[in-house]
Structure formats: C-alpha cells, structure tokens
Design an enzyme around this catalytic site. Structure first.
Site, mmCIF file in Angstrom:
data_model
loop_
_atom_site.group_PDB
_atom_site.id
_atom_site.type_symbol
_atom_site.label_atom_id
_atom_site.label_comp_id
_atom_site.label_asym_id
_atom_site.label_seq_id
_atom_site.Cartn_x
_atom_site.Cartn_y
_atom_site.Cartn_z
ATOM 1 N N GLY A 114 0.845 -1.194 0.000
ATOM 2 C CA GLY A 114 0.000 0.000 0.000
ATOM 3 C C GLY A 114 0.873 1.234 0.000
ATOM 4 N N LYS A 115 0.294 2.366 -0.247
ATOM 5 C CA LYS A 115 1.027 3.634 -0.124
ATOM 6 C C LYS A 115 -0.008 4.731 0.001
ATOM 7 C CE LYS A 115 5.444 4.855 -0.243
ATOM 8 N NZ LYS A 115 6.574 4.018 0.194
ATOM 9 N N GLY A 116 0.393 5.813 0.667
ATOM 10 C CA GLY A 116 -0.523 6.939 0.806
ATOM 11 C C GLY A 116 0.224 8.231 0.641
#
Ligand code: NAD
Length: 433
Positions: A122-124
């Site tokens: 994931g990444k944000g």
C-alpha cells in the site's frame, strides 16, 4: 541525445518523451510485465494482481492557524492484500499524485514478497508542501486524513509507515487518532513510531543496514573485497547516512556523497562520523572541510566500486546511464533507475541490486515492529539486527538463484520471485469471484 525516434527492446516508445521514462507508474508496469511474461502466467491471474485492489481519494478540509480553511487532497492505494495487510508509507509532497502513489503501492507488494514478510502493498500521500505548514497545521491535516480513512487502516487491514516528509511524530499522531476512534490504544496500526509508544529498536537504521547486507552479498558475488572498495552515495538522509556509516565500519572508503545542498568528493575517503557532525550543525554535507565540492549530477559518474542512489526517483536515466562507472549499483531509494537506464547498466555489466530488494530492510523491521506491538513483547536491538540480516541475506540469495536460473538481471529476478510468491498464495486461497 536525440530521443525523438528511439524505441527500446520492451517496445517502449522513447520518442513519446522523457515524460514516459520518468513516469514511475509506467516503470512499475514495464517491470511487472517483463517479469510476468517470463513466468508465463494465466492472463486472468495477471489481471487480478496488476491493478491496485482499492484506491481512495479524500478531500481534507483543515483549519489553518490564521483562521481560514484549506482543502487538501489525500490518497491511499492498496495494491494487494493477498499475502497480508497492505503495508506502505505516507508521503507529504506537492508532487504527490494518484499515479505516483499507485506505483509506490505496487512496489511495496513486490518488496514484501521478495523478503517473504506477510504483508501486501500500500502507499498513501497528501498533496501539500509541508515546509509551508506549521506543526499544528500538520497535526490537524494528519488527524483529518486518518479520520477520513479510519475504515481503510487497521492492524489487520492496512498499516502505514513514514515516507518522504513524514516522520516518527506523524506516526505518533496517526496511532493516537486511530486509537481515539477505536476507544483503546492500538499501537500496531502504524510502524516507524517513537520507541516510547511501541516503536522498534533498530527501525531508524534498518533501511541503511539492509543496504549494507545487500552490498556485502553483491561484493562477494563479483569477488570485490569490501574493505578495499570505494563507495559513492547520493543522499545523506536516513538511508544514505546510515549506509555510509555502516559501510565505512566494514572498511569501505566513502569517496563522495551529496544531498540537496550539494556534493563533496574526497578520493582518500571521508570521515563519516565527522561528516555526520557537520551535517547536524550545517544541515548539508556541502562545505565539509578537506573535501572538494562536486556537482550532484557529476557525482553519479565518479568511478567507484559501489554506487548507492539514496535520494529520489529517476536519478539514473538514459541520459547518464552510459557514464555510470560503478561495478555495483545498490538502490537505496525507490525507483532511482528508469527502465531504459536499467537496460544500459545491465548491458555494461553493472550488478544492479534493485530497490525492492536493496531497500527492503525498512519494511522488514516495520514488520518486526508490528509483530512486537501485537505481542506486547519487545526485542533487543542486536536481536532485531540479526533477524534482519537473516531475512535480507536469504532474500538476496533467492533473487541471485532466480537470476542465475533464468539468466536475467537481478531486477527481473526479484520481480519474478515476488510475483510468483503472490500468485502461489492466490492459487492456494482461490479467487472469490
Ligand atoms: P531523507 O529525507 O531522510 O533523505 C533524503 C536525502 O536525499 C537527503 O539527504 C536530501 O538532502 C537528499 N536529496 C534530496 N534531493 C536530492 C538531490 N537532488 N540530490 C542529492 N541528494 C538529494 O529520506 P530517506 O528516508 O533517506 O529516503 C531516501 C529514499 O529512500 C527515498 O526514495 C525513500 O522512498 C527511500 N526509502 C526510504 C526508506 C526508509 O526507511 N527511510 C525505506 C525504503 C526506501
């Protein structure tokens, strides 16, 4: 160089511009496709794992210190949760886009699979310039981001961590906001926290230490004695400065380093502890007594045994790859080498240890932090470091074996290994369609 009419062996049309070469999502897709093609995967399975499973965009109104409101845009992309909760950092930067976050999320899936830790990717990020925001504005922005994504995050769902321009303090606010909504303290919702609230010993140094372990193995592979090796490092932040310090302790000579303030070169070798003191005082390596200044771009081309790009994406491109004069390139940064540049380095016999292997020490110790938080039992730093070494050395040899077996580069081998590990899990779990 005339790039107007060039195509490379992947069929990538370089004539459509440097723009595509410098697009991380384009690079992530090409890397995936090249490796997946060699694995001869069922196209249906490919469809499942190529695209992110969920991408969320949030609009974040924030009360500014002057009484006004500003609305920021935030993102969280979960590329995969096949092997476990999504895992990946949160970046605060004006250039953050959905495409960039999507590429970084995919790289996290492959990185976690390469080192065999039970996470997806994931990444944000939030599109903002944190240098123009006060600490209280950053705190409100962070808390609003977490509150809006409260159903996305969770120790079993999606576990963020620091990335560019976020730090231990940001992680502490994330933990606190999530815990306030849960009505009890949940330390394992985020990693990279301060030690006092469930952080892990050795997390700060983990990525640089992982780079060291990869460089040691790569040196053995090509018959390079590390205590006689010369090393050039771009970036002297968390990753670059720790890698410099540990490599120097192994006897390597760090002959040049750079940061955003400039570069320095000293062929007889830099005194790294003294340089760290200089940086603590002056906030840049530039001006270090006894060393010659060097242009940041030229620094990458200094003849050396080991080059460690540990700053930003897109530093080695088709424009300079032919002039890289190193035997090993160990990618401390994410995405520092573009796809056309990677091919040039491989053609020139440079051993490139790809980012999804070379900088995976950080997420590996983040995994240890999550495990310790869930157990409520904390490990000594020597235990963290030795478990990290075991995982990284095993991963390096898994990739090397794949590269030898299929006669491919380490990057293609690392992607093949990672994709295969994700697909094997899908085959066991089955597709709930
Ligand atoms: P950091 O902010 O601590 O350090 C970045 C360094 O790069 C600084 O010294 C900065 O001055 C330098 N820099 C910026 N622009 C530069 C330029 N144009 N030329 C030369 N130097 C420049 O960041 P970090 O945590 O060390 O991360 C560096 C890279 O490693 C990023 O790509 C990040 O995504 C990646 N990474 C970090 C971790 C981690 O655990 N910190 C883990 C995996 C990957």
């Amino acid at each position: 160089m005339d790039t107007e009419s060039m195509t490379d062996s992947t069929g990538m049309d370089m004539g459509s511009g440097i723009q595509r070469e410098l697009d991380p999502l384009e690079n992530a897709h090409i890397q995936f496709e090249e490796a997946a093609a060699r694995l001869k995967l069922d196209p249906a399975i490919l469809q499942i794992i190529k695209q992110p499973r969920r991408a969320t965009i949030v609009k974040l109104p924030v009360h500014m210190d002057d009484g006004s409101f500003r609305v920021f845009t935030g993102y969280r992309v979960q590329h995969s949760i096949v092997r476990g909760p999504a895992k990946g950092g949160i970046r605060y930067h004006p250039d953050v886009t959905l495409e960039e976050v999507t590429a970084l999320a995919a790289w996290m899936t492959w990185k976690c699979a390469v080192v065999g830790i039970p996470f997806g990717g994931g990444k944000g990020g939030i599109s903002c310039d944190p240098t123009t925001l006060s600490k209280t504005e950053l705190e409100r922005l962070t808390r609003r981001y977490v509150a809006d994504l409260i159903d996305v995050f969770g120790p079993e769902r999606d576990v963020p961590a620091p990335d560019v321009n976020t730090n231990e303090q940001t992680m502490a606010w994330i933990m606190d906001t999530y815990s306030m909504h849960a009505r009890h303290t949940v330390t394992s919702v985020v990693t990279g926290k301060p030690l006092l609230i469930g952080g892990s010993a050795g997390r700060r140094e983990a990525t640089g230490r992982g780079v060291l372990f990869c460089v040691r193995e790569a040196a053995k592979r090509i018959g390079l004695a590390l205590d006689k090796a010369t090393v050039v490092i771009q970036g002297f932040g968390n990753v670059g400065s720790v890698a410099a310090d540990l490599l120097a302790k192994d006897g390597a000579k760090i002959i040049a380093v750079s940061d955003v303030g400039g570069g320095i070169h000293l062929p007889s070798g830099l005194d790294i502890p003294a340089l760290q003191k200089h940086v603590a005082e002056h906030r840049t390596v530039a001006g270090f007594p006894g060393a010659e200044p060097i242009d940041g771009k030229k620094l990458l081309e200094i003849p050396c045994d080991v080059l460690i790009p540990a700053a930003l994406e897109n530093q080695i491109t088709q424009a300079n790859a032919g002039r890289i004069n190193a035997r090993i390139v160990a990618e401390g940064a994410n995405g520092p080498t573009t796809t056309p540049a990677d091919k040039i380095l491989n053609k020139n016999g440079v051993l490139v240890v790809p980012d999804i292997l070379a900088n995976s020490g950080g997420v590996t110790v983040s995994y240890f932090e999550w495990v310790q938080d869930r157990q409520g039992l904390f490990w000594r730093e020597d235990e963290v470091n030795s478990r990290l070494e075991q995982i990284m050395v095993d991963a390096f040899h898994d990739v090397a074996n794949m590269a030898d077996e299929h006669k491919v580069s380490f990057r293609v081998a690392a992607f093949m290994l990672a994709i295969k590990r994700v697909v094997d899990v899908i085959m066991l779990r089955g597709v709930y369609a």
